[in-house]
Design a protein around this motif. Structure first.
Motif, PDB file in Angstrom:
ATOM      1  N   MET A   1       0.838  -1.221   0.000  1.00 22.48           N
ATOM      2  CA  MET A   1       0.000   0.000   0.000  1.00 22.48           C
ATOM      3  C   MET A   1       0.861   1.255   0.000  1.00 22.48           C
ATOM      4  O   MET A   1       1.874   1.330   0.685  1.00 22.48           O
ATOM      5  N   ASN A   2       0.438   2.236  -0.692  1.00 27.83           N
ATOM      6  CA  ASN A   2       1.128   3.507  -0.956  1.00 27.83           C
ATOM      7  C   ASN A   2       2.662   3.472  -0.775  1.00 27.83           C
ATOM      8  O   ASN A   2       3.241   4.253  -0.039  1.00 27.83           O
ATOM      9  N   LYS A  55      -4.003   9.731  -5.278  1.00 28.50           N
ATOM     10  CA  LYS A  55      -4.352   8.310  -5.321  1.00 28.50           C
ATOM     11  C   LYS A  55      -3.139   7.452  -4.968  1.00 28.50           C
ATOM     12  O   LYS A  55      -3.222   6.554  -4.133  1.00 28.50           O
ATOM     13  N   ASP A  56      -2.002   7.773  -5.564  1.00 24.36           N
ATOM     14  CA  ASP A  56      -0.786   6.987  -5.316  1.00 24.36           C
ATOM     15  C   ASP A  56      -0.371   7.041  -3.850  1.00 24.36           C
ATOM     16  O   ASP A  56       0.198   6.095  -3.321  1.00 24.36           O
ATOM     17  N   GLY A  58      -2.357   7.400  -1.297  1.00 23.64           N
ATOM     18  CA  GLY A  58      -3.335   6.791  -0.392  1.00 23.64           C
ATOM     19  C   GLY A  58      -4.360   7.753   0.198  1.00 23.64           C
ATOM     20  O   GLY A  58      -4.981   7.456   1.218  1.00 23.64           O
ATOM     21  N   LYS A  60      -7.979   9.309   0.157  1.00 20.03           N
ATOM     22  CA  LYS A  60      -9.204   8.663  -0.314  1.00 20.03           C
ATOM     23  C   LYS A  60     -10.215   9.618  -0.951  1.00 20.03           C
ATOM     24  O   LYS A  60     -11.062   9.209  -1.724  1.00 20.03           O
ATOM     25  N   GLU A 100      -8.458   3.847 -13.598  1.00 20.76           N
ATOM     26  CA  GLU A 100      -7.640   4.061 -12.397  1.00 20.76           C
ATOM     27  C   GLU A 100      -8.444   3.941 -11.099  1.00 20.76           C
ATOM     28  O   GLU A 100      -7.931   4.220 -10.022  1.00 20.76           O
ATOM     29  N   GLY A 101      -9.713   3.616 -11.223  1.00 19.61           N
ATOM     30  CA  GLY A 101     -10.522   3.422 -10.015  1.00 19.61           C
ATOM     31  C   GLY A 101     -10.988   4.709  -9.356  1.00 19.61           C
ATOM     32  O   GLY A 101     -11.265   4.759  -8.153  1.00 19.61           O
ATOM     33  N   ASN A 131     -16.459   2.754  -8.387  1.00 21.18           N
ATOM     34  CA  ASN A 131     -15.002   2.810  -8.171  1.00 21.18           C
ATOM     35  C   ASN A 131     -14.704   3.228  -6.735  1.00 21.18           C
ATOM     36  O   ASN A 131     -15.410   4.050  -6.165  1.00 21.18           O
ATOM     37  N   ARG A 132     -13.646   2.651  -6.183  1.00 15.68           N
ATOM     38  CA  ARG A 132     -13.380   2.869  -4.761  1.00 15.68           C
ATOM     39  C   ARG A 132     -11.962   3.318  -4.432  1.00 15.68           C
ATOM     40  O   ARG A 132     -11.617   3.507  -3.275  1.00 15.68           O
ATOM     41  N   ASP A 133     -11.083   3.491  -5.436  1.00 13.61           N
ATOM     42  CA  ASP A 133      -9.697   3.832  -5.102  1.00 13.61           C
ATOM     43  C   ASP A 133      -9.579   5.249  -4.556  1.00 13.61           C
ATOM     44  O   ASP A 133      -8.884   5.495  -3.586  1.00 13.61           O
TER      45      ASP A 133
END
Ligand code: IPE
Ligand code: IPE
Ligand code: MG
Length: 249
Positions: A1-2, A55-56, A58, A60, A100-101, A131-133
């Motif tokens: 993660m991230n 996004k990258d 983390g 939200k 990309e979500g 989408n949830r990213d």
């Protein structure tokens, strides 16, 4: 993660929701001896980069102020250019954002916008709704006062119909009638270009938001500048009216 998170940022203390007042496009263009619209074009690129970076790293929720209810007072050519730019960007970027979500969402009084833009907005919200990213909210024809008036009217109508009593009106119920329903309050607000005001942005929602102001003009607000804003956020203590946390022995 991230895993891309810069080492000077603590992944445990990132803002969940970052809001930005993207200001200074016009001044940036003037500095470059370009027409104001060139600043808006460059500003759109900056926003795209910020979304990717958020996004990258983390984050939200990202909310960007793109056009205020007061921005209609600008010259018609600039307003028209912005409306066309929003629509073009949406058409061009939707597929990639979806891949990309990104869940895209628009907040504001959308009914006053050009019909073709409204259609594009509805389509993109629907298409990306699962989408949830990262959730990406864009405030267009947004004004906090207008939003609060609209919530008051909706609640008054419910009272008039006898569906609720005046004493049922609570902070929670007001929040449910804002454009930002279901979006938690921003943790961090960033405003670029040196102005230190809210310009009618998320007045209710930002009661306890941390504010970060930078002189950088929006088109120059890059990854390093965003990193600085997040470092500043991570050095603050949010108290929400309580007293300073005392470390127990
Ligand atoms: C922000 O930049 C973009 C919008 C309000 C659409 P400005 O256009 O306000 O840029 P300045 O403040 O004139 O430099
Ligand atoms: C706020 O910027 C609105 C957006 C960034 C969309 P403005 O440039 O319109 O704000 P003021 O007029 O300087 O307060
Ligand atoms: Mg401005």
């Amino acid at each position: 993660m991230n895993s891309n998170l810069p080492i000077d940022l603590n992944s445990q203390n990132l803002p969940h929701h970052v809001a930005v007042i993207m200001d200074g496009n016009g001044r940036w263009a003037t500095q470059q001896k370009l027409p104001r619209i060139a600043g808006h074009r460059q500003g759109a690129r900056t926003l795209k980069e910020l979304l990717r970076c958020s996004k990258d790293w983390g984050i939200k929720i990202l909310t960007a102020y793109a056009f205020s209810t007061e921005n209609w007072r600008r010259p018609t050519e600039e307003v028209d250019f912005l409306m066309i730019l929003f629509e073009k960007m949406l058409r061009r970027e939707l597929e990639e954002m979806h891949r990309e979500g990104v869940r895209i969402n628009f907040v504001g009084d959308l009914s006053a916008l050009p019909k073709s833009l409204q259609n594009e907005m509805q389509r993109s919200m629907l298409e990306t709704s699962n989408n949830r990213d990262i959730q990406f909210n864009v405030a267009v024809n947004y004004g906090s006062r207008k939003e609060i008036v609209s919530a008051c009217r909706q609640l008054a109508e419910l009272v008039q119909k006898g569906e609720i009593k005046p004493e049922d009106i609570s902070e929670d119920l007001i929040e449910k009638n804002l454009y930002t329903v279901d979006i938690p309050a921003p943790d961090l607000l960033i405003r670029t270009s040196g102005e230190k005001r809210l310009s009618n942005f998320l007045l209710w929602q930002m009661a306890y938001t941390e504010m970060y102001f930078t002189d950088t003009l929006w088109p120059d607000f890059d990854q390093a500048a965003f990193q600085q804003a997040l470092i500043s956020y991570q050095n603050r203590e949010r108290r929400f009216g309580k007293v300073k946390a005392v470390l127990s022995a």
